[in-house]
Design an enzyme around this catalytic site. Sequence first.
Site, PDB file in Angstrom:
ATOM      1  N   CYS A   2       0.843  -1.194   0.000  1.00 54.51           N
ATOM      2  CA  CYS A   2       0.000   0.000   0.000  1.00 54.51           C
ATOM      3  C   CYS A   2       0.879   1.245   0.000  1.00 54.51           C
ATOM      4  O   CYS A   2       2.035   1.209   0.422  1.00 54.51           O
ATOM      5  CB  CYS A   2      -0.879   0.017   1.236  1.00 54.51           C
ATOM      6  SG  CYS A   2      -1.885  -1.458   1.397  1.00 54.51           S
ATOM      7  N   GLU A 479      13.083 -15.298 -16.810  1.00 57.90           N
ATOM      8  CA  GLU A 479      12.679 -13.901 -16.655  1.00 57.90           C
ATOM      9  C   GLU A 479      11.652 -13.535 -17.739  1.00 57.90           C
ATOM     10  O   GLU A 479      10.675 -12.828 -17.462  1.00 57.90           O
ATOM     11  CB  GLU A 479      13.928 -13.002 -16.709  1.00 57.90           C
ATOM     12  CG  GLU A 479      13.671 -11.515 -16.763  1.00 57.90           C
ATOM     13  CD  GLU A 479      12.915 -10.949 -15.567  1.00 57.90           C
ATOM     14  OE1 GLU A 479      12.579 -11.680 -14.640  1.00 57.90           O
ATOM     15  OE2 GLU A 479      12.628  -9.745 -15.609  1.00 57.90           O
ATOM     16  N   HIS A 502      12.709 -34.514 -19.997  1.00 60.77           N
ATOM     17  CA  HIS A 502      12.383 -35.173 -18.721  1.00 60.77           C
ATOM     18  C   HIS A 502      10.968 -34.856 -18.263  1.00 60.77           C
ATOM     19  O   HIS A 502      10.635 -35.098 -17.106  1.00 60.77           O
ATOM     20  CB  HIS A 502      13.406 -34.776 -17.656  1.00 60.77           C
ATOM     21  CG  HIS A 502      14.808 -35.163 -18.031  1.00 60.77           C
ATOM     22  ND1 HIS A 502      15.219 -36.473 -18.101  1.00 60.77           N
ATOM     23  CD2 HIS A 502      15.868 -34.406 -18.408  1.00 60.77           C
ATOM     24  CE1 HIS A 502      16.500 -36.510 -18.482  1.00 60.77           C
ATOM     25  NE2 HIS A 502      16.913 -35.262 -18.684  1.00 60.77           N
TER      26      HIS A 502
END
Length: 607
Positions: A2, A479, A502
């Site tokens: 906030c 990212e 995998h």
Amino acid sequence: MCGIIGFLGNGEAVPVLLDGLRRLEYRGYDSAGIAVLNQEGIVRRRAAGKIANLEAMLTSNGVAGKAGVGHTRWATHGAPTRRNAHPHMTGRVAVVHNGIIENYRTLRDDMRAGGRRFESETDTEVVAHLFDALLEAEGTPAAAMTALMERLEGMFALAILIEGDDVVLAGARRGAPLAVGWGEGGLFLASDAIALAGHTRKVSYLEEDDLALVRRDGVEILGTGGHPVKRPVVDTELSGAVIGKGNYRHFMEKEIHEQPVAVGETLGRYLDPDAGSITIPGASLGPGAVERMTLIACGTAYYAALIGKYWLERLARLPADADIASEFRYRQAPMVEGGLGVFISQSGETADTLAAMRYARGLGRTVLAVTNTETSTVAREADLVLATHAGPEIGVAATKTFTSQVAVLFCLAVATARDRGTIDHHEVARLAGVLTTLPSTLARVIAMEEEFRQIAWDVAEARHVLYLGRGTSAIVAMEGALKLKEISYIHAEAHAAGEMKHGPIALIDEHVPVIVVAPGDELFDKTMSNVEEARARGGRIILITDEAGAADAGPVADRMVVLPAVDSLVTPLVHAIPVQMIAYHAAMRKGTDVDQPRNLAKSVTVE
Ligand code: M6R
């Protein structure tokens, strides 16, 4: 989280509060509200949603008064409704709050039993009732604030508007930042100095458990135990212009474009191009001084940490770990004697990172902070600060602070390698040369924006996107996936390319764009084998590579962008830009709120 602001001055409070709230909106935008003090007492206006809703309400139903508090909310306790919007009021007080009051249930139950009635689901309303009661009992705001701090548990910053006393505003800080602003036209309390840009540059940052009592004739700051203390007045160097959008549509767009300057400014503190040297002032990094580094952060900063780990291991041959701050201390991770903790946080206020840093300090380890905010708590509590000089970042999605963090970590890795003797001064000089040309390379990549936009429009149609890479490019892929999720709400996953077989390869079909970050380095051929596997299963391949990679790639990609070649060590800095721009333009295409994506806030000051 906030954003809070308080004002006591000669002019009308509402325009000042609204202006501050607009600047703080990056901290949360679930609801907004103000309360002002005038002849009628305390008058409040609140609206669910963004500050624009509050502004609209004030246009038709304005309030006058020369003192007030304001709040922009990131909901923790209670839905983002008007009823839960701050300020919370009772009796002679109106409270705005950032953080969490951990013992609010107990306090509320006690006060309910005593006859007090609560309107909201928030922890903040408990503060309003408790302070109001304490004001009655103790007689003065100073005594009531001191007693309040003894009763509250958690991490928070408070600004309280008080009716009927010469102390018109009271502020408190425990674990969440609060600054006092000293302006010509008035006095301020605010979550950060950005809120005050255009009103004053003179700011004092409160320390842990400080109280601020704001009267017409000045601000008294009380330290622990209620004793008056002096906190230095600093010049923030922030102006309204610095934190505007300029000619850009969004802060994120502007901040992506600022990266050549941000990275250049940051490198300028650690790199001497003439001497061909890279230094970390104040740090001992050689054997004996540092035996291991643990890099700790959250979100995007954690990805910077992972890249730092790769470089420290590779260049300096130093054992290094990268860890998520919110996990680190709760699993009671050991840190060896001679272990250095590196805490990375653009805001320097992330609660998880701060808590992990305090844990490391508690173990007796030296801690180093990489931060864009030198006045932040992380910076103040660290043994050494490695500043990034990216300038204020307002878009919720971190961009220029990421590349600036990565630039600092590269300097740290090179300096550590030099001190450990794993590279010699010729190699340091060569790498200094590589860094010197980096800002101009970033500018060239940014100039390729149209190519990234075209890819983004394709990606924007997808429901799922995969990002792949190897080595530090796997981290850039992570990212990229985070950026895409965060602002375009498209599900994206990133994997080290070798891991695909995998499990994650099962996700691939013709509807899933596969964005591959693969500079033409020693891992390129291995990555391409994994790309072939994805392509064989119908995956649409988007290859982000460089000139060397493009020459080797063959016809594997449906789309390819070719970035300028750079030394393979620094490719994460260069390849970060396309993944940022793809996320930005995908969000633009989808029409999402780029700077204020849903459910998120810029500075996460709760655990
Ligand atoms: O201020 P910090 O660097 O500590 O923030 C850490 C993360 O909250 C932050 O990087 C977050 O992941 C960004 N919104 C990502 O774009």
